[in-house]
Design an enzyme around this catalytic site. Sequence first.
Site, PDB file in Angstrom:
ATOM      1  N   HIS A  20      24.411   6.350   6.240  1.00  0.00           N
ATOM      2  CA  HIS A  20      24.095   5.651   7.488  1.00  0.00           C
ATOM      3  C   HIS A  20      24.100   6.637   8.653  1.00  0.00           C
ATOM      4  CE1 HIS A  20      24.097   2.463  10.513  1.00  0.00           C
ATOM      5  NE2 HIS A  20      25.069   3.141  11.130  1.00  0.00           N
ATOM      6  N   GLU A  50     -15.738  -3.575   2.787  1.00  0.00           N
ATOM      7  CA  GLU A  50     -15.153  -3.773   1.456  1.00  0.00           C
ATOM      8  C   GLU A  50     -15.824  -4.961   0.771  1.00  0.00           C
ATOM      9  OE1 GLU A  50     -13.559  -3.934  -1.955  1.00  0.00           O
ATOM     10  OE2 GLU A  50     -12.927  -2.257  -0.686  1.00  0.00           O
ATOM     11  N   ALA A  63     -12.284  -0.054   0.854  1.00  0.00           N
ATOM     12  CA  ALA A  63     -10.971  -0.184   1.496  1.00  0.00           C
ATOM     13  C   ALA A  63      -9.861   0.130   0.509  1.00  0.00           C
ATOM     14  CB  ALA A  63     -10.796  -1.585   2.068  1.00  0.00           C
TER      15      ALA A  63
END
Length: 467
Positions: free
Chosen positions: A446, A205, A183
């Site tokens: 923005h 994992e 993983a």
Amino acid sequence: MMESYDVIVIGAGPGGYNAAIRAGQLGLKVACVEGRETLGGTCLNVGCMPSKALLHASELYAAASGGEFARLGIRVSPELDLAQMMKQKDESVAALTRGVEFLFRKHKVQWIKGWARLQGEGRVGVALADGGHAQLEARDIVIATGSEPAPLPGVPVDNQRILDSTGALELVEVPRHLVVIGAGVIGLELGSVWRRLGAQVTVLEYLERICPGLDGETARTLQRALTRQGMRFRLGTRVVAARSGEQGVELDLQPAAGGATESLQADYVLVAIGRRPYTEGLGLETVGLASDRRGMLENQGQRSAAPGVWVIGDVTSGPMLAHKAEEEAIVCIERIAGHAAEMNAEVIPSVIYTQPEVASVGLGEEQLQAARREYKVGRFPFSANSRAKINHESEGFIKILSDARSDQVLGVHMIGPGVSEMIGEACVAMEFSASAEDLALTCHPHPTRSEALRQAAMDVHGRAMQN
């Protein structure tokens, strides 16, 4: 006949080809020895670039087939053409490798197509790809041979049913059930590609968490996101054996802490437990060098213990990242040319190109706690960022860690939309020893996702304005 150069670079991955190009730019006579049919190493040929091509294509397919387009008022009925997806991936990779060849010609780098072996101080023998042999000599030799997939005992890779990362990029069908062992970054990226294209994906994992090098909070958030996308995780699991046949693979699993063995069936298995340095067969002993137990070569400022031998990239300590290799290449060649050059190993960003993306640089909370260093935390969620909300990509957050006394930024951790393109700002800030306040006082455009970084910096001092 012995051909003489100022610099010989062994390997043409991101470390090697950038070293060769910089040497050419500085007027050095340089040769780069690479046995592949194309330049670029693992990254360009069977790693970073082809995987990003499939990640991008699979994201678009998932958006079209999974309802995201319909939500925006775009109605389509997509059909997967896997052969074309693979073809465009290969075409993109070919264009990039041709680009490196062009840069070699532009900067007078001689590409010697073959496999190099050190033959004593300042000498390199090359087994040429066409069957011949060449003898080279140089004042300085740069080892940039990269890495290869690490094997897993009991799970033999055949790239038919049991795959390494290269095999997972070349599948001719979508697996019904793909089991990913590991993983880490490679396993999660490639697993997410095939999940989006329709495969059932199970990730095994050994550890009790994913992405062990990642900030813990970020890793947990990523696992939740991938789980919602349909990926299954079995943590604390050890794979002890694999048997492959024409129809698929049978895996034997055990709890990492010990316990009974159980079986798991899959039609394909991807072994992605990491990579190991490619240093065998280089003739290191002829110059008095030996790799450590991990196969890595020690160095001080890229200079090995052998006179005139330099090492960069995955064969050295540190993260196995293309941009880290490139940075080391520049420092190495500048020093060979007699120039002052330094590299800040504390500011090497890392990115996971899943959806959402993950990006980080510097220290994580666990590292700071282990060092007993006092720090402050600022967080800002993308759910409060206007651009992310408008684009329906509001999952994730940005977290800034700063020194409790000086306010210097110690680490930045991001998970969310487009963060791979945002982490560079954090790197610049850390290179200049910026404080969280410096970021908080910097005007950002923005509406952009980058405003989340500023708001996280504001939050370090409890002054985030939009959350």
